[in-house]
Write a protein that holds these residues in place. Structure first.
Motif, mmCIF file in Angstrom:
data_model
loop_
_atom_site.group_PDB
_atom_site.id
_atom_site.type_symbol
_atom_site.label_atom_id
_atom_site.label_comp_id
_atom_site.label_asym_id
_atom_site.label_seq_id
_atom_site.Cartn_x
_atom_site.Cartn_y
_atom_site.Cartn_z
ATOM 1 N N SER A 706 84.889 23.578 9.612
ATOM 2 C CA SER A 706 85.426 24.379 10.718
ATOM 3 C C SER A 706 84.528 25.577 11.001
ATOM 4 N N SER A 707 84.062 26.199 9.920
ATOM 5 C CA SER A 707 83.209 27.377 10.098
ATOM 6 C C SER A 707 81.877 26.988 10.726
ATOM 7 N N PRO A 734 97.774 13.388 2.878
ATOM 8 C CA PRO A 734 99.197 13.515 3.257
ATOM 9 C C PRO A 734 99.825 14.805 2.753
ATOM 10 N N ASP A 735 99.289 15.377 1.662
ATOM 11 C CA ASP A 735 99.851 16.606 1.105
ATOM 12 C C ASP A 735 99.057 17.842 1.513
ATOM 13 N N CYS A 736 98.221 17.696 2.517
ATOM 14 C CA CYS A 736 97.422 18.831 2.961
ATOM 15 C C CYS A 736 98.330 19.954 3.450
ATOM 16 N N GLY A 737 97.942 21.184 3.149
ATOM 17 C CA GLY A 737 98.748 22.325 3.529
ATOM 18 C C GLY A 737 98.655 22.625 5.013
ATOM 19 N N ASP A 738 99.645 23.350 5.502
ATOM 20 C CA ASP A 738 99.704 23.666 6.930
ATOM 21 C C ASP A 738 98.567 24.579 7.358
ATOM 22 N N ARG A 739 98.086 25.439 6.486
ATOM 23 C CA ARG A 739 97.004 26.346 6.876
ATOM 24 C C ARG A 739 95.749 25.554 7.232
ATOM 25 N N THR A 740 95.329 24.668 6.326
ATOM 26 C CA THR A 740 94.132 23.871 6.593
ATOM 27 C C THR A 740 94.350 22.940 7.775
ATOM 28 N N ARG A 741 95.542 22.372 7.880
ATOM 29 C CA ARG A 741 95.829 21.473 9.002
ATOM 30 C C ARG A 741 95.767 22.245 10.316
ATOM 31 N N ILE A 743 94.020 25.024 10.927
ATOM 32 C CA ILE A 743 92.611 25.365 11.200
ATOM 33 C C ILE A 743 91.886 24.168 11.799
ATOM 34 N N THR A 744 92.159 22.995 11.241
ATOM 35 C CA THR A 744 91.499 21.782 11.717
ATOM 36 C C THR A 744 91.905 21.451 13.147
ATOM 37 N N LEU A 745 93.187 21.585 13.456
ATOM 38 C CA LEU A 745 93.654 21.330 14.821
ATOM 39 C C LEU A 745 93.012 22.306 15.803
ATOM 40 N N ARG A 746 92.872 23.554 15.387
ATOM 41 C CA ARG A 746 92.234 24.533 16.278
ATOM 42 C C ARG A 746 90.784 24.160 16.542
ATOM 43 N N THR A 747 90.083 23.717 15.509
ATOM 44 C CA THR A 747 88.682 23.326 15.684
ATOM 45 C C THR A 747 88.573 22.103 16.587
ATOM 46 N N LEU A 748 89.482 21.150 16.395
ATOM 47 C CA LEU A 748 89.491 19.973 17.272
ATOM 48 C C LEU A 748 89.738 20.380 18.724
ATOM 49 N N ALA A 749 90.594 21.359 18.907
ATOM 50 C CA ALA A 749 90.886 21.810 20.268
ATOM 51 C C ALA A 749 89.656 22.442 20.912
ATOM 52 N N LEU A 750 88.902 23.210 20.134
ATOM 53 C CA LEU A 750 87.743 23.900 20.700
ATOM 54 C C LEU A 750 86.630 22.948 21.096
ATOM 55 N N VAL A 751 86.569 21.790 20.431
ATOM 56 C CA VAL A 751 85.510 20.838 20.782
ATOM 57 C C VAL A 751 86.011 19.792 21.778
ATOM 58 N N PRO A 758 94.642 23.086 25.541
ATOM 59 C CA PRO A 758 95.888 23.841 25.348
ATOM 60 C C PRO A 758 96.904 23.107 24.478
ATOM 61 N N ARG A 759 97.022 21.789 24.687
ATOM 62 C CA ARG A 759 97.999 21.038 23.901
ATOM 63 C C ARG A 759 97.649 21.060 22.419
ATOM 64 N N LEU A 760 96.379 20.841 22.094
ATOM 65 C CA LEU A 760 95.966 20.851 20.692
ATOM 66 C C LEU A 760 96.133 22.246 20.065
ATOM 67 N N LEU A 761 95.823 23.258 20.845
ATOM 68 C CA LEU A 761 95.991 24.613 20.334
ATOM 69 C C LEU A 761 97.463 24.925 20.086
ATOM 70 N N GLN A 762 98.329 24.446 20.966
ATOM 71 C CA GLN A 762 99.760 24.667 20.759
ATOM 72 C C GLN A 762 100.231 23.951 19.496
ATOM 73 N N GLU A 763 99.699 22.747 19.229
ATOM 74 C CA GLU A 763 100.032 22.045 17.986
ATOM 75 C C GLU A 763 99.579 22.865 16.771
ATOM 76 N N ALA A 764 98.384 23.422 16.897
ATOM 77 C CA ALA A 764 97.866 24.243 15.800
ATOM 78 C C ALA A 764 98.747 25.463 15.566
ATOM 79 N N VAL A 765 99.199 26.075 16.662
ATOM 80 C CA VAL A 765 100.092 27.239 16.537
ATOM 81 C C VAL A 765 101.374 26.844 15.824
#
Length: 936
Positions: A706-707, A734-741, A743-751, A758-765
């Motif tokens: 992500s970085s 499957p047991d990944c924490g919400d913080r990492t999940r 962050i990953t959704l936000r990165t997917l949204a930016l690319v 907007p939809r992906l960012l809202q999921e990340a939020v």
């Protein structure tokens, strides 16, 4: 009695009382009163040192000014007669002397006052008893003041005197609480006397001498409390020296024992060879004198005064006697050892006792006693092996309180290891110590010789070696291969012994951590970690495993639980003599706070960790607190402090550790925040390279993709950013924490395409709102406020992002994203802009636009480009117009803004990489690692 005597009815008064109860003051006051009535007062005082001086008290009496000359001459002549027995008077002399005194009383009333009569010489007592039998019809009053303690047997002379009707007894008792108040009222103002009376009574026990001394000390201190100082200490010693010798002996024994021993009065009596029937009366005498309260000194200063006066040799001998008696009674090892150490006792039974007591003292948090026990054992050892073991134990104890001392012992412990003087469990510890401080060559030497140095069949050695191997796998994977020869020596075909419960508990903690960093978080690892945290008491041995278990909760992103347990462990360690514990737990709490987004708390605890333990003592572990502090300072916008932190030297071997990954990641974000994009990218990619090589490439450990994707986006390389984002998404278990999940959704949204963003960012939020990671949520909301086409959503997201950024202390986010780095220049759009307008950006506009897109303020751009702020504003106005954007934040997503070729020649601006590929990354600008030599 004085009136009777003056009228011709003589008498004897016996004034009795404990030491310093006011007997002397009473005699002096009465003597002055009697002299005022016309009587002749003869005074004398007995002394312990003069009991062998014949007629010593009588000589004092007859040499009082005003005594008839013939009486004084009789006494002098008798004493000077070499043939006379001055210790036992003959009846003729007694008759002549008493007759002369009685004859004198016919002329004037006589008052004879003898203080401390119990110390009078035998001949003088003989004379006084003879006079007592004959003074009934004479004008003579005899007053004898003697020490008499409660329960003390009365001497025969008292029995003889009290049978006579003209003899009376006056017994003085200690002052009551009200009596002490009256005494204070004569020396202090009424209000202060009333306020201090109770405490003064409690400390003095009603002894007038001690109470007066307390008044003196309190006045000198000038405080509102009763103070026991120099005058009080002097008064205590005066009381003890005025008492019988046995009282001073018992007081010394009690002072040496302290207040912690059970049945200490009986023990103290045994130390000075008192019979039980003797000890209790002497104790009562000390209590009546106001020195003791029951079995203890009334004030610590009383004990201190006794110890201060005590000869060191006598004191050591008393400690030795106490140790022997306690050992015979089967007392606690620590109670015995305290006296063994104080008496510097070296006897056959002490060596084993000191070792046992050291372990018990550590469990009781008495680190000084533990250290003293092992230090004495080391000095007393005659065997090299025992001495080496003692020194290794001493290093363990010193590591808890003063790591610098433990570090200095490492060379001699390595020498003892080479000589084969240390058992296997100690050798494993020395090996780990060497790795911790980056002394790899010596560690390799020990690993290669391990099988020849120790008994590999020892259960504890095997358990410690398995724990070490698991710790290396999870925390120092770059050095895991170094332990292979040692592991080979315990897998030689012999049956493995059953490991103890303690070792199994340790392995459960470290295995849970290994699983979390290598396979990703799992419910099983979390369950094991919580079991360790709930069922393990904090000790020197178990601390690291408690830290391992709490770290599992961090990587599993159970941040609320991790914070609760971190706070609980810190509370347990607070106030205990264990700076290394406090440092480790402060670092743990700092990492939790960083992931939660509480930046001030993270920085504060990271600084505590680096203060409680020096960076040198942290060894290769220093990467953890440094990384947390660096990340927190960067996000707080305190970039100058972060830059200073990067000047802190770090061990070369840091790059072989899990802590080094966090350090690289934090350093990369600092470079990203300061606009050094290629350098930041190199750090992120180097981090990923190491994680892949060690097979612990888990986003929950370090989300390096992500970085790196963020840097690629800023460099305009959306394709590489997309690949990294998708790779990270694929690694989420499957047991990944919400913080990492999140962050990953936000990165997917930016690319992603702007329409999907907007939809992906809202999921990340939505995901991050459940995670407790406020800073990541603030970042995501800020991105949503930019990407959303809905004005209401934009306003709400921006408002919430600002609130969260303020709560987190995220000044960097506020300045560079939410506030656009400075006041935005808003340019009204003039309608559609032709594609050709983009090409019309001049080189100067390209440079200014590119730097503004990277988050630099107008003032920073002016400084880097050597132009005025006004010129920057003019360039930005034209850039906004040509690109049809209205705000600074919109520049970051403009593909038209490329790095101009001239940019890489600008002063203070980093040169972008020529070719950067995440699959074949360029080498990092600075690698905190030197190669680790292979095991031969």
């Amino acid at each position: 009695m004085l009136a009777d005597a003056c009228s011709g009815a003589g008498g004897v008064g016996l004034v009795l009382g404990p030491v310093a109860s006011g007997k002397t003051a009473l005699l002096e006051t009465f003597g002055r009163h009697a002299a005022g009535t016309g009587a002749v007062v003869l005074s004398a005082s007995g002394a312990r040192s003069e009991t062998a001086v014949g007629l010593g008290v009588v000589s004092q009496l007859v040499h009082t000014p005003g005594v008839r000359a013939d009486i004084a001459d009789q006494v002098s002549a008798y004493v000077e007669d070499a043939e006379a027995d001055a210790t036992l008077l003959d009846s003729r002399f007694l008759h002549r002397l008493s007759s002369a005194v009685l004859g004198w009383s016919a002329e004037t009333p006589l008052v004879i006052c003898v203080d401390d009569a119990h110390h009078a010489d035998p001949a003088s007592l003989q004379f006084l008893q003879h006079m007592a039998r004959r003074i009934r019809p004479a004008r003579v009053l005899v007053l004898l003041a003697e020490r008499a303690d409660p329960g003390e047997r009365r001497p025969v002379r008292h029995v003889d005197l009290m049978r006579r009707p003209h003899c009376r007894q006056l017994r003085l008792a200690p002052l009551s609480r009200n009596g002490v108040g009256v005494l204070l009222a004569g020396k202090l103002d009424e209000g202060r006397a009333h306020a201090l009376a109770a405490r003064c009574f409690a400390v003095s026990g009603g002894n007038p001498l001690l109470a007066t001394a307390l008044v003196h000390d309190t006045r000198a201190a000038g405080t509102g409390e009763v103070v026991a100082g120099a005058a009080y200490r002097h008064a205590v010693l005066s009381c003890l020296h005025s008492s019988e010798p046995r009282a001073l002996e018992l007081a010394r024994a009690l002072a040496v024992l302290g207040d912690d021993e059970q049945s200490q009065i009986a023990l103290a009596g045994g130390m000075v060879s008192f019979a039980p029937a003797t000890t209790e009366p002497v104790r009562r005498a000390l209590e009546s004198a106001g020195v003791l309260d029951g079995h203890r000194f009334r004030h610590a200063e009383a004990r201190a005064a006794v110890l201060e006066e005590l000869d060191p040799g006598v004191r050591a001998a008393l400690h030795g006697q106490a140790a022997r008696l306690l050992f015979d009674q089967g007392a606690r090892p620590t109670a015995i050892a305290a006296h063994v150490v104080a008496g510097n006792l070296d006897e056959p039974w002490t060596e084993h006792l000191l070792s046992e007591a050291s372990e018990a003292a550590l469990l009781e948090d008495d680190v000084e006693l533990a250290r003293a026990c092992i230090a004495l054992a080391s000095r007393c050892c005659t065997d090299d092996r025992d001495r080496a073991i003692a020194k290794a134990s001493l290093a363990d104890i010193e590591w808890r309180t003063t790591p610098a001392k433990a570090m200095r012992r490492l060379p001699e412990l390595v020498h003892a290891t080479r000589a084969g003087h240390l058992p296997g469990i100690r050798v494993v510890g020395i090996f780990e110590f060497l790795l911790w401080f980056g002394r790899v060559d010596e560690a390799v030497e020990i690993a290669n010789a391990f099988g020849d140095l120790v008994d590999c069949r020892d259960r504890r050695t095997r358990g410690e070696l398995l724990t070490l191997s698991s710790w290396l796998a999870s925390s120092v994977p770059g050095m895991l291969h170094l332990v292979e020869p040692m592991l080979a020596s315990i897998t030689d075909g012999t049956a493995a012994p059953q490991l103890g419960l303690a070792v199994n508990s340790q392995l459960k903690a470290i295995d849970a951590l290994t699983s979390a960093v290598r396979e990703g978080p799992s419910e099983a690892a979390v369950l094991d970690a919580e079991q360790v945290l709930e069922g393990t008491r904090m000790t020197d041995i178990t601390l690291r495993h408690l830290v391992f278990a709490a770290t599992v909760l961090i990587y599993a992103e159970r941040l609320d639980k991790a914070a609760t347990w971190s706070d609980h462990l810190m509370a347990q360690a607070a106030g205990r003599p264990a700076p290394t514990w406090q440092a480790s737990l402060a670092e743990l709490r700092a990492e939790v706070a960083l992931r939660q987004g509480d930046l001030p708390l993270a920085a504060r605890n990271a600084k505590i960790a680096l203060t409680k333990m020096t960076p040198e003592a942290w060894g290769i572990g220093v990467g953890a607190p440094l990384a947390t502090l660096l990340a927190a300072l960067t996000e707080m916008g305190r970039l100058d402090e972060a830059a200073e932190l990067l000047n802190q030297p770090v061990p070369d071997a840091l790059g072989e550790t899990r802590f080094g990954l966090h350090y690289l990641h934090a350093r990369g974000h600092y470079y990203l925040a300061t606009g050094r994009l290629p350098t930041a990218l190199n750090d992120f990619l180097a981090c990923g390279e190491q994680m892949a090589r060690w097979e612990l490439d888990q986003p929950s450990l370090v989300p390096w993709r992500s970085s790196a994707a963020e840097v690629y986006l800023k460099l305009g390389d959306r394709e590489n950013a997309r690949v990294l984002a998708e790779e990270q998404a694929a690694k989420l278990g499957p047991d990944c924490g919400d913080r990492t999940r999140g962050i990953t959704l936000r990165t997917l949204a930016l690319v992603a395409d702007p329409a999907r963003r907007p939809r992906l960012l809202q999921e990340a939020v939505d995901v991050l709102e459940k995670s407790g990671a406020k800073l990541e949520l603030a970042r995501t909301l800020a991105e949503l406020s930019r990407a959303s086409g809905d004005p209401a959503t934009t306003r709400t997201a921006e408002r919430d992002a600002r609130v969260l950024a303020k709560e987190c202390g995220a000044e960097l986010l506020r300045k560079t994203f939410l506030d656009g780095g400075a006041a935005d220049v808003v340019v009204p759009l003039r309608g559609p802009v032709a594609p050709a307008d983009v090409k019309l950006l001049t080189d100067a506009e390209q440079r200014v636009g590119w730097l503004a897109a990277r988050g630099h303020t107008n003032r920073e751009i002016a400084s880097q480009l050597y132009i005025t702020v006004s010129t920057v504003e003019q360039h930005l106005t034209r850039v906004y117009r040509k690109l049809s954007v209205s705000r600074r934040r919109d520049l970051a997503s403009e593909p038209q803004l490329r790095v101009p070729e001239q940019q890489e020649r600008l002063p203070g601006v980093p040169r972008p990489p020529v070719a950067v590929n995440h699959r074949a990354p360029a080498p990092p600008v600075r690698r905190p690692l030197r190669p680790v030599p292979p095991v031969r």
